[in-house]
Each structure stands twice: as structure tokens, then as C-alpha cells.
Write an enzyme that holds these catalytic residues in place. Structure first.
Site, short mmCIF file in Angstrom:
data_model
loop_
_atom_site.label_atom_id
_atom_site.label_comp_id
_atom_site.label_asym_id
_atom_site.label_seq_id
_atom_site.Cartn_x
_atom_site.Cartn_y
_atom_site.Cartn_z
N ASP A 9 0.81 -0.84 -10.47
CA ASP A 9 1.24 0.50 -10.14
C ASP A 9 2.68 0.40 -9.62
O ASP A 9 3.11 -0.67 -9.17
CB ASP A 9 0.31 1.07 -9.07
CG ASP A 9 0.80 2.38 -8.49
OD1 ASP A 9 0.99 3.32 -9.27
OD2 ASP A 9 1.01 2.43 -7.27
N ASP A 11 4.73 3.31 -7.54
CA ASP A 11 4.96 3.93 -6.23
C ASP A 11 3.97 3.40 -5.19
O ASP A 11 2.75 3.53 -5.35
CB ASP A 11 4.82 5.45 -6.34
CG ASP A 11 5.97 6.07 -7.11
OD1 ASP A 11 7.11 5.99 -6.63
OD2 ASP A 11 5.72 6.62 -8.20
#
Length: 215
Positions: A9, A11
Site C-alpha cells: 500500500d 498512503d
């Protein structure tokens, strides 16, 4: 079977952008005499619905606001907060080790490519990744589509891949796609429920990638 792919991922996982985004929204709410309820933030963190949800909530406190007029201001505030932000501690070591081991790498983010790609370049991380999948081209988490697309791009099967996430929504997406998922919460998400994750690490420095792969 050996691990052939790692999918990260963006953020909050590769870089703690979520803290800056939360601070920016808190500042906007205070300008209108309100406090942003953290439970409302946690309900959408890691998905594609953060901005619409925040504007909808703000409208309850300030009827008649124009989201389109506010967008440039909120984005500029976030970018100022992110100017000196680097990758999370230990991330570069994980990426270097993966490259040395011949493991393929991808990013799977609910955010748009217009957000993710410039930040990867600014952080000096873009050259590590064989693929970058984003929420403007795929269904956002907790839907598994981003992870399925990452596996297809990397030519890897789900049992041969590990996902790294910082939110429960992200963990849900990774597990739905069949990946082993390592949760590495940040300061904003560390108190959330990561019961679905296969492994939970307090930081990337808590366990070297080689040790993680050997478990």
C-alpha cells in the site's frame, strides 16, 4: 514455496502521508468551528471515499460550502505538510532486500496515480517498483481488485505474494485476493483492529524482511 512478489500500500505504509492529510482536514474543520470526529475518519481511511466523506461531514457543520472551491486550499495545505516527509523508517531496507533477492515489487493504492506517482518519485522510491496500481483505474479497497491487478502485472500467484498494509480496509482487500498480509500500522492507525492480518509489526524496523520471509 518461495515468496515471488511483495505488494505495498502507499498512503500510511510506504510513507505516513495519512498523518498530514488528517492534520489538514482537522484544520479545515476548525476553520468552520467544528472538530473532525476521529471515528468518521477511521471509517473511511484506506478507501477512496475519504475526501467525499469529509466534505459531506463538513457540510453538516457549514451548510452551503463549495467543495470545489475548497479543494485547492486543502490540497495545498497537505502538500506543504508533506514537503519534508520521507519514507517510513525501514521501508528502503525492505525494498533493497527484496530487489537483492529477485523479488518483484508493486504498489497497490486506493489513491489516484496523480497522487501516488509524484510522491514515489519525490521519495526516491519509484525505481524499485515493477508496477503501480491505483484507485483511479481499479476498484478501491476494501475490494480486492487492486491486489488482483498487481498479481497479474507481476505474474505472481496469490500464495507466492505478501501484502503490506496499514489499515483494516487494506488488510481486507489483500486477504480477499488471497495474499498473506502483514499489517504495519502507523501512528494514526495503530489502535485499529488488525485481527484479519497474518502478521502485525509495530514498524518495518521491528523485523528484517529476511526474518519475515523465513517464518
Amino acid at each position: 514455496m518461495p515468496t515471488r512478489a511483495l505488494v505495498f500500500d502507499f498512503d500510511g505504509t510506504l510513507a505516513d502521508t495519512e498523518s498530514a492529510v488528517l492534520q489538514s482536514w482537522q484544520a479545515v474543520f476548525r476553520e468552520y468551528g467544528a472538530e473532525l470526529p476521529l471515528d468518521a475518519w477511521y471509517a473511511v481511511i484506506g478507501t477512496q471515499h475519504t475526501t467525499p466523506a469529509m466534505f459531506a461531514l463538513l457540510a453538516e457543520h457549514a451548510p452551503g460550502i463549495d467543495p470545489e472551491a475548497l479543494r485547492p486550499k486543502t490540497r495545498a495545505h497537505v502538500l506543504r505538510l508533506l514537503e519534508d516527509l520521507g519514507p517510513r523508517e525501514g521501508v528502503r531496507d525492505y525494498l533493497d532486500t527484496a530487489k537483492n533477492l529477485g523479488i518483484r515489487l508493486a504498489v497497490a493504492s486506493s489513491s489516484s496515480g496523480a497522487w501516488v506517482n509524484p510522491h514515489l518519485e519525490r521519495l526516491g522510491l519509484d525505481h524499485y517498483f515493477d508496477a503501480v496500481l491505483t484507485g483511479d483505474l481499479h476498484k478501491a479497497k476494501p475490494d480486492p481488485d487492486l491486489y488482483l491487478a498487481a498479481l497479474a502485472e507481476l505474474g505472481a500467484a496469490a500464495p507466492d505474494a505478501i501484502a503490506f498494509e496499514d489499515t483494516p480496509h487494506g488488510v481486507t482487500a489483500a486477504k480477499a485476493a488471497g495474499l498473506t498480509c502483514v499489517a504495519v500500522p502507523n501512528a494514526i492507525t495503530r489502535n485499529l483492529d488488525f485481527g484479519q492480518a497474518d502478521v502485525v509489526l509495530p514498524s518495518f524496523t521491528a523485523k528484517p524482511l529476511e526474518a519475515l520471509l523465513s517464518r
